[in-house]
Design an enzyme around this catalytic site. Structure first.
Site, mmCIF file in Angstrom:
data_model
loop_
_atom_site.group_PDB
_atom_site.id
_atom_site.type_symbol
_atom_site.label_atom_id
_atom_site.label_comp_id
_atom_site.label_asym_id
_atom_site.label_seq_id
_atom_site.Cartn_x
_atom_site.Cartn_y
_atom_site.Cartn_z
ATOM 1 N N GLY A 196 0.932 -1.250 -0.032
ATOM 2 C CA GLY A 196 -0.010 0.004 0.017
ATOM 3 C C GLY A 196 0.925 1.255 0.040
ATOM 4 N N CYS A 197 2.105 1.307 0.195
ATOM 5 C CA CYS A 197 3.090 2.212 -0.079
ATOM 6 C C CYS A 197 3.315 2.535 -1.432
ATOM 7 C CB CYS A 197 4.314 1.732 0.534
ATOM 8 S SG CYS A 197 5.320 3.142 1.715
#
Lengths: 135, 110, 99
Positions: B108-109
């Site tokens: 999710g980064c």
């Protein structure tokens, strides 16, 4: 700040044989970073994704069972498993991972995340979702 | 691009994350910290080791929000704030600390 | 003759087709998601047990273990490893894969 939407992730595939289960889990974790209302449903062969006692050393694949136990840290507290799917596969809730979340308002009391529900109850849950993602 | 640690070449991806997390050791961490312009203090090590333990248990690198909460619970409330973590790792605790810990980029980064 | 099945019996009818179109005395090896068919108490357990009366049924142990099913395998199904898989293929005159 946009309004909070109800996201439902529907998981219907067995793990390891195909990539769906892991892809779904990754999307769930990504989505959870955006403060939405997240619900997971496990139906059909999807119930096999959260069976405990997995050991993938022999097939040389990453075992992602432990990652489901992190869902509580991501504030995912609503995990529904269809009763009919479990029965058809000779499984009970005791065969599943013990998934918990901690209630900050009650001194971090551990609470069960998994709820076994009937098809009819799942129909209501599905009907209630704003956005449904199927895997 | 590979990094050089004690004469051994170790593979990293195009963003500098280790290709193979089992290639990690403290010397590797120091070299990775150097590439980030960070001098490793005990406080840095505490977070890096915490991340490695988290990965060992859950097989994922946690998102910042999750890391902050987990650090607060394990290492004390005063450390479980994004201010504390960003002071140690100015370019993002999850991103930078994960890299030094030899973990993949957090899910999710971006 | 060796038949291999690799799909879950609850998602595809590969297993049913295999059981229908295989002869007595043959060997059936369940691999990948088909190992769920080797577990007891399911909606297809009776079909497998019926087939076991006249056919030899095997399941690939690494796939069983990966899916957390090792405690649930039907009595009489032989668990084999990759070396056993190779021997089985070598011992049989031909192999058919039900995908």
């Amino acid at each position: 700040m946009s309004e909070i939407k109800k996201f439902l992730y529907v998981n219907r595939k067995a793990p390891y044989g195909t990539i769906y289960a892991w892809e779904s889990l990754e999307v769930v974790l990504i989505g959870a970073a955006f403060d939405q209302d997240v619900t997971l449903a496990f139906v059909d062969d999807g119930v096999y994704q959260i069976v405990k006692g997995t050991d993938t050393a022999g097939i040389e694949m990453k075992n992602f069972s432990p990652t489901y136990t992190a869902l509580g840290d991501y504030d995912i507290k609503k995990i529904y498993v269809e009763k009919e799917s479990l029965e058809k596969r000779g499984l009970t809730v005791d065969d599943l991972l013990d998934l918990k979340w901690e209630d900050e308002d009650e001194d971090w009391a551990e609470k069960d995340s998994i709820h076994v529900v009937s098809s009819a109850e799942l129909a209501d849950i599905m009907d209630d979702a704003d956005i449904t993602l199927s895997f | 691009m590979p990094i050089e640690v004690n004469g051994v070449s170790i593979a990293t991806d195009e963003e500098g994350y280790l290709e193979d997390l089992s290639a990690w050791n403290e010397d590797v961490a120091k070299v990775l910290a150097d590439t980030e312009g960070l001098d490793m203090s005990n406080d840095h090590w505490e977070i890096v080791n915490f991340l490695r333990e988290y990965y060992e248990e859950y097989q994922i690198a946690p998102a910042v929000r999750v890391l902050t909460k987990a650090v607060g619970k394990k290492l004390g409330k005063e450390k479980g704030t994004s201010k504390y973590l960003y002071e140690l790792f100015p370019y993002g605790p999850a991103k930078q600390a994960c890299k030094i810990a030899g973990l993949p980029k957090p899910t999710g980064c971006v | 003759m060796l038949h291999t099945v690799n799909k879950s019996p609850f998602e595809k009818d590969s297993l049913a087709a295999c059981l229908r179109m295989s002869k007595d005395g043959c060997a059936i090896l369940l691999i990948e998601d088909a190992v769920y068919a080797a577990t007891d108490g399911t909606a297809v357990s009776d079909q497998i047990k019926e087939a076991m009366k006249t056919k030899s049924v095997y399941a690939l142990k690494p796939d069983v273990d990966a899916r957390g099913m090792s405690g649930k395998v039907i009595d009489g199904i032989e668990l084999i490893d990759y070396a056993g898989f190779v021997s089985l293929v070598a011992d049989q005159n031909s192999t058919q894969s039900w995908l």
